[in-house]
Scaffold this motif. Structure first.
Motif, PDB file in Angstrom:
ATOM      1  N   LEU A  78       1.409 -69.477 -26.935  1.00 26.12           N
ATOM      2  CA  LEU A  78       1.618 -69.346 -25.503  1.00 26.12           C
ATOM      3  C   LEU A  78       2.107 -67.959 -25.112  1.00 26.12           C
ATOM      4  O   LEU A  78       1.955 -67.562 -23.960  1.00 26.12           O
ATOM      5  N   SER A  79       2.704 -67.230 -26.023  1.00 27.49           N
ATOM      6  CA  SER A  79       3.084 -65.855 -25.698  1.00 27.49           C
ATOM      7  C   SER A  79       1.848 -64.975 -25.543  1.00 27.49           C
ATOM      8  O   SER A  79       1.889 -63.957 -24.860  1.00 27.49           O
ATOM      9  N   ASP A  80       0.734 -65.373 -26.159  1.00 32.27           N
ATOM     10  CA  ASP A  80      -0.524 -64.640 -26.033  1.00 32.27           C
ATOM     11  C   ASP A  80      -1.444 -65.255 -24.988  1.00 32.27           C
ATOM     12  O   ASP A  80      -2.589 -64.833 -24.838  1.00 32.27           O
ATOM     13  N   PHE A  81      -0.958 -66.264 -24.269  1.00 35.72           N
ATOM     14  CA  PHE A  81      -1.786 -66.956 -23.293  1.00 35.72           C
ATOM     15  C   PHE A  81      -2.148 -66.015 -22.146  1.00 35.72           C
ATOM     16  O   PHE A  81      -1.291 -65.360 -21.563  1.00 35.72           O
ATOM     17  N   SER A  82      -3.435 -65.939 -21.822  1.00 36.20           N
ATOM     18  CA  SER A  82      -3.887 -65.080 -20.731  1.00 36.20           C
ATOM     19  C   SER A  82      -5.226 -65.586 -20.225  1.00 36.20           C
ATOM     20  O   SER A  82      -6.122 -65.893 -21.016  1.00 36.20           O
ATOM     21  N   LEU A  83      -5.355 -65.670 -18.926  1.00 34.94           N
ATOM     22  CA  LEU A  83      -6.625 -66.029 -18.303  1.00 34.94           C
ATOM     23  C   LEU A  83      -7.284 -64.831 -17.643  1.00 34.94           C
ATOM     24  O   LEU A  83      -8.297 -64.983 -16.956  1.00 34.94           O
ATOM     25  N   GLY A 118      -9.397 -69.425 -11.570  1.00 39.74           N
ATOM     26  CA  GLY A 118      -8.624 -70.437 -10.866  1.00 39.74           C
ATOM     27  C   GLY A 118      -9.011 -71.843 -11.291  1.00 39.74           C
ATOM     28  O   GLY A 118      -8.148 -72.734 -11.412  1.00 39.74           O
ATOM     29  N   ILE A 119     -10.305 -72.066 -11.523  1.00 40.51           N
ATOM     30  CA  ILE A 119     -10.757 -73.384 -11.991  1.00 40.51           C
ATOM     31  C   ILE A 119     -10.211 -73.673 -13.382  1.00 40.51           C
ATOM     32  O   ILE A 119      -9.755 -74.793 -13.667  1.00 40.51           O
ATOM     33  N   VAL A 120     -10.239 -72.669 -14.266  1.00 42.49           N
ATOM     34  CA  VAL A 120      -9.704 -72.864 -15.615  1.00 42.49           C
ATOM     35  C   VAL A 120      -8.211 -73.182 -15.561  1.00 42.49           C
ATOM     36  O   VAL A 120      -7.715 -74.057 -16.282  1.00 42.49           O
ATOM     37  N   TRP A 121      -7.481 -72.486 -14.709  1.00 40.67           N
ATOM     38  CA  TRP A 121      -6.042 -72.758 -14.570  1.00 40.67           C
ATOM     39  C   TRP A 121      -5.805 -74.159 -14.020  1.00 40.67           C
ATOM     40  O   TRP A 121      -4.878 -74.847 -14.446  1.00 40.67           O
ATOM     41  N   ALA A 122      -6.636 -74.588 -13.078  1.00 41.14           N
ATOM     42  CA  ALA A 122      -6.505 -75.949 -12.546  1.00 41.14           C
ATOM     43  C   ALA A 122      -6.763 -76.986 -13.633  1.00 41.14           C
ATOM     44  O   ALA A 122      -6.068 -78.015 -13.701  1.00 41.14           O
TER      45      ALA A 122
END
Length: 379
Positions: A7-12, A185-189
């Motif tokens: 999660l420290s490398d999490f990026s969209l 935004g869809i991926v984050w949703a």
């Protein structure tokens, strides 16, 4: 407090061919994203001005008065690019908060990390960005020059050099960036939806009145720059096609922008609705327990101070402070929201959707006139 390398490398935001190209140009690193955005905007807008100057006639003057073009290329485009690092940091912090605040049970931590890796791969996909690029190029080929914008058409009725640059290069780039943000935004949703199905440990008594999920409303408000960037062409198009309505019928003029702001708020905060069921479950589970604790505490207080002679003086007794603290905590718990929204975040997104309208009214020197007409129509 639990850390996670995944999660420290999490990026969209950092993945994808467009971002890779920008990184190779040494432009999209956090400290240089603004410079890269400025260079990209001027690289699209500058040739357009040069081509209209070469076209001669009224083309330069007409382009100068076309606020939609300047808004898209000098406001929307750089904002869409420069806001990437800011939004990325907010989304990453929100994703890590689920572990930092111990909101996910032990059995769901592995699933959360796997979900983070999957979402990152989706945003890194070159196929998705190539598909989006193909869509905007196909739409550009199907779009004809607008005769009402004379600088787009040459003297023999064909698209001018400036019109071709705008329709086939500059405008498709803006549309590609908008679709790219829409995909993220869809991926984050989807990420939020999958997280809501994990075994969450929501705190019924959390002071944010959202079970500990109040940070999500702040996170969603970080999409305000994208809302603003999309709002600029909407407002400038209304101004270009119906400028007279500013003073003749201001309500008709501002309603499309208000509608866009409302829809933007719904689109930005709608993904938080997936946490409705976990919040309801936490409230149903915690309410009876907290009520029982409060009843037990209140009976002890009454027995000590009302049923028998108290051993301590009432002035300064800790029992009264304890009862007051319990009452405050109980009221906070009872006011627990079943939708983790935040008024400031809602105002930020709505304000971003309406900001270009205010800017246009000020540029046209009609802001006070419109305010006066709106006041008269509502009185």
């Amino acid at each position: 407090m639990v850390g996670s390398q995944t999660l420290s490398d999490f990026s969209l935001v950092r993945g994808g061919p467009f971002q890779t190209l920008g990184r190779r140009l040494r432009g999209v690193e956090p400290r240089r994203s603004g410079l890269f955005a400025l260079v990209l905007a001027l690289g699209c807008w500058g040739p357009l001005v040069l081509m209209t100057w070469m076209q001669g006639g009224d083309a330069p003057r007409l382009l100068l008065r076309d606020l939609q073009v300047h808004g898209e290329l000098l406001l929307s485009l750089p904002v869409l690019v420069a806001s990437g690092p800011y939004i990325d940091s907010r989304l990453g912090a929100a994703a890590r908060q689920f572990l930092r605040a111990d909101l996910v049970g032990g059995g769901g931590r592995g699933a959360l990390e796997a979900l983070a890796r999957r979402c990152t791969r989706w945003c890194d996909s070159a196929g998705v960005e190539l598909l989006l690029l193909g869509l905007v190029i196909a739409f550009a080929w199907l779009t004809s020059p607008d005769p009402s914008r004379a600088w787009q058409v040459s003297s023999w009725g064909q698209p001018s050099l400036a019109g071709g640059w705008y329709l086939c290069v500059a405008q498709p780039l803006v549309r590609f960036l908008v679709l790219r943000w829409l995909w993220r935004g869809i991926v984050w949703a989807v990420f939020l939806l999958r997280v809501s199905r994990l075994p969450l440990r929501l705190a019924f008594t959390h002071p944010d009145q959202s079970g500990g999920l109040g940070f999500l409303a702040v996170c969603q408000a970080s999409f305000a720059p994208v809302v603003f960037a999309v709002s600029v062409p909407v407002a400038s198009y209304s101004f270009r096609t119906n400028a007279a309505a500013i003073t003749e019928s201001p309500l008709v003029y501002i309603m499309p922008q208000v509608l866009y702001a409302v829809l933007a708020c719904l689109a930005v905060f709608a993904p938080l609705a997936c946490f409705f069921r976990p919040l309801v479950a936490a409230k149903r589970r915690g309410d009876p327990w907290f009520s029982a604790v409060a009843a037990h505490h209140s009976r002890e207080f009454e027995d000590r101070w009302f049923q028998k002679k108290p051993e301590l003086p009432a002035l300064g007794a800790p029992d009264f402070s304890s009862l007051a603290d319990l009452g405050s905590s109980f009221m906070v718990a009872r006011k627990m929201k079943l939708f983790p929204w935040d008024q400031r975040g809602l105002l930020a997104v709505g304000g971003a959707g309406l900001a270009p309208l205010v800017i246009l009214l000020m540029v046209d020197r009609q802001f006070l006139a419109v305010v006066n007409q709106l006041r008269q129509s509502m009185s």
